[in-house]
Design an enzyme around this catalytic site. Structure first.
Site, PDB file in Angstrom:
ATOM      1  N   ARG A  15      10.388  -0.518 -19.769  1.00 18.85           N
ATOM      2  CA  ARG A  15       9.186   0.042 -20.408  1.00 18.85           C
ATOM      3  C   ARG A  15       8.316   0.782 -19.383  1.00 18.85           C
ATOM      4  O   ARG A  15       7.553   1.669 -19.734  1.00 18.85           O
ATOM      5  CB  ARG A  15       8.367  -1.056 -21.070  1.00 18.85           C
ATOM      6  CG  ARG A  15       9.051  -1.723 -22.230  1.00 18.85           C
ATOM      7  CD  ARG A  15       9.211  -0.764 -23.415  1.00 18.85           C
ATOM      8  NE  ARG A  15       9.703  -1.445 -24.590  1.00 18.85           N
ATOM      9  CZ  ARG A  15      10.992  -1.699 -24.842  1.00 18.85           C
ATOM     10  NH1 ARG A  15      11.920  -1.297 -23.985  1.00 18.85           N
ATOM     11  NH2 ARG A  15      11.354  -2.343 -25.925  1.00 18.85           N
ATOM     12  N   ALA A  42     -10.333 -15.117 -10.110  1.00 11.06           N
ATOM     13  CA  ALA A  42     -10.217 -14.457 -11.410  1.00 11.06           C
ATOM     14  C   ALA A  42      -9.590 -13.067 -11.287  1.00 11.06           C
ATOM     15  O   ALA A  42      -8.621 -12.745 -11.970  1.00 11.06           O
ATOM     16  CB  ALA A  42     -11.600 -14.376 -12.047  1.00 11.06           C
ATOM     17  N   ARG A  74     -11.433 -18.622 -16.566  1.00 11.14           N
ATOM     18  CA  ARG A  74     -11.180 -17.199 -16.323  1.00 11.14           C
ATOM     19  C   ARG A  74     -10.040 -16.929 -15.347  1.00 11.14           C
ATOM     20  O   ARG A  74      -9.669 -15.776 -15.148  1.00 11.14           O
ATOM     21  CB  ARG A  74     -12.457 -16.536 -15.791  1.00 11.14           C
ATOM     22  CG  ARG A  74     -12.845 -17.079 -14.437  1.00 11.14           C
ATOM     23  CD  ARG A  74     -14.272 -16.808 -14.042  1.00 11.14           C
ATOM     24  NE  ARG A  74     -14.537 -17.431 -12.748  1.00 11.14           N
ATOM     25  CZ  ARG A  74     -14.735 -18.729 -12.559  1.00 11.14           C
ATOM     26  NH1 ARG A  74     -14.720 -19.560 -13.576  1.00 11.14           N
ATOM     27  NH2 ARG A  74     -14.931 -19.220 -11.355  1.00 11.14           N
ATOM     28  N   ASP A 133     -14.597 -13.092  -3.394  1.00 15.45           N
ATOM     29  CA  ASP A 133     -15.853 -13.386  -4.087  1.00 15.45           C
ATOM     30  C   ASP A 133     -17.010 -13.430  -3.094  1.00 15.45           C
ATOM     31  O   ASP A 133     -18.049 -13.986  -3.371  1.00 15.45           O
ATOM     32  CB  ASP A 133     -15.745 -14.730  -4.819  1.00 15.45           C
ATOM     33  CG  ASP A 133     -15.453 -15.873  -3.858  1.00 15.45           C
ATOM     34  OD1 ASP A 133     -15.343 -15.631  -2.641  1.00 15.45           O
ATOM     35  OD2 ASP A 133     -15.340 -17.024  -4.321  1.00 15.45           O
ATOM     36  N   CYS A 191     -21.430 -15.315  -8.815  1.00 12.40           N
ATOM     37  CA  CYS A 191     -20.924 -16.045  -9.974  1.00 12.40           C
ATOM     38  C   CYS A 191     -21.629 -17.387 -10.105  1.00 12.40           C
ATOM     39  O   CYS A 191     -21.722 -17.959 -11.189  1.00 12.40           O
ATOM     40  CB  CYS A 191     -19.424 -16.252  -9.851  1.00 12.40           C
ATOM     41  SG  CYS A 191     -18.536 -14.702  -9.814  1.00 12.40           S
ATOM     42  N   CYS A 253     -16.069   4.044   9.209  1.00  8.80           N
ATOM     43  CA  CYS A 253     -15.112   5.158   9.186  1.00  8.80           C
ATOM     44  C   CYS A 253     -15.595   6.350  10.012  1.00  8.80           C
ATOM     45  O   CYS A 253     -14.782   7.186  10.411  1.00  8.80           O
ATOM     46  CB  CYS A 253     -14.797   5.579   7.751  1.00  8.80           C
ATOM     47  SG  CYS A 253     -16.140   6.386   6.886  1.00  8.80           S
TER      48      CYS A 253
END
Ligand SMILES: [Zn+2]
Length: 347
Positions: A15, A42, A74, A133, A191, A253
């Site tokens: 697929r 999550a 989650r 996180d 969170c 950078c």
């Protein structure tokens, strides 16, 4: 089943290869790629699922935490058995994904990514996905990727709102061009303070995985060139153009200074989402978990697994030790108190 006796699986990706922009050539490129997912919470569960099932060559899963009941709302790769066994997320995720696609080389690292092990964990990758996180790890990741010329894909999710952006070598801004410094502690929603809803992490993780598949299948020109902000509760979808946002005076950078890759001191950090502090000694040394289990068994309840040792110190505080001498102190939020508990036990 041995490698040699495994039947060929020509139709596994049918697929995906029938989708013309990927096609058999793109699939072949995917199959030759090495990808790291930093943080298998999550976002990382979603990203790693798509990449493992989509057939990358090697997938490195890096996470410092263990599965807990409050993750299951989650973090789609884990179940109640994983939480009851306090399995490291990296190991639990790897076990699930190996069953989904045994032809991908999946490596689990139950480790905290830091300056001292970044080369070992991230070196030689074609792409790094951000499932972290916390800001410290994300800035370290940006420093490492920009220095090494490896692309990485940022994702963040809090409440019902999230953001994502691809940081590509020699094009567009890096993360620090847009966010020069981590926010002062306590000023950003996390969170822990704002919660997080499960469909949001699915969407942000899927957006990251889609850009990853474009990059890895050789379709760089199809990638989004924006910082996408969205809020699933308020139904807002806001792409911000960042084409001109690269700053020549960016510390990372532009000036090519990489402060987050400097060697660190011993670290004690509260983990997002609950009352847990991680202790990570600057120099990891092997910890003999069975020997420690024997000593601690006289003082409290212990539970030894191949990956960790859990010690119930009292009704409030439990400690999970790992073989590299790292520990999670559960039931405390104060890093100083947690360091004291660690020192009490290990000396
Ligand atoms: Zn920059």
């Amino acid at each position: 089943m041995s490698e040699g006796s495994r039947p060929a699986l020509p139709d596994r990706y049918i697929r995906q290869t029938r989708f013309a922009p990927i096609g058999p050539d793109g699939q072949q490129r995917l199959g030759g790629s090495v990808v790291a997912v930093v943080g298998v919470g999550a976002l990382g569960c979603v990203i790693a699922s798509h990449l493992a099932r989509g057939g990358v060559g090697e997938l490195r899963l890096i996470d410092r935490d263990i599965v807990e009941l409050s993750n299951l709302q989650r973090q789609l790769l884990y179940d109640e058995d994983d939480a009851a066994s306090s399995l490291p997320k990296a190991e639990a995720a790897a076990a699930k994904l190996r069953r989904a696609n045994s032809s991908v080389s999946i490596r689990a690292y139950a480790a905290d990514l830091h300056a001292g092990n970044a080369d070992e964990l991230l070196g030689g990758t074609d792409l790094i996905l951000d499932g972290t996180d916390n800001f410290h790890t994300r800035y370290l990741l940006n420093d490492y990727a920009v220095r090494a010329g490896i692309p990485w894909i940022y994702g963040g999710a809090v409440g019902a709102g999230g953001m994502t952006m691809s940081v590509l070598p020699d094009a567009g801004p890096c993360y620090r061009c847009l966010f020069p410094e981590p926010p002062a502690s306590g000023l950003a929603d996390t969170c822990e303070t704002a919660g997080v809803v499960s469909p949001l992490v699915d969407v942000i993780g899927s957006l990251q995985a889609m850009e990853a598949i474009k990059w890895l299948s050789g379709r760089r020109e199809e990638m989004r060139g924006d910082l996408l902000q969205l809020d699933l509760w308020r139904n807002s979808w806001m792409p911000l153009g960042v084409a001109g946002a690269r700053r020549s005076d960016c510390e990372c950078c532009g000036r090519r200074e990489f402060p987050f890759l400097e060697p660190e001191e011993d670290m004690a950090a509260a983990l997002c989402g609950r009352a847990t502090v991680q202790i990570r000694p600057a120099r990891s040394r092997p910890l003999d978990l069975p020997a420690l289990a024997e000593r601690l068994a006289m003082a409290g309840e212990v539970r030894l697994t191949p990956y960790s040792l859990r010690y119930e110190r009292d009704e409030r505080i439990s400690v999970v030790f790992f073989p590299d001498s790292r520990a999670l102190i559960q039931g405390l939020e104060d890093p100083i108190k947690a360091k004291a508990v660690y020192a009490d036990i290990l000396g």
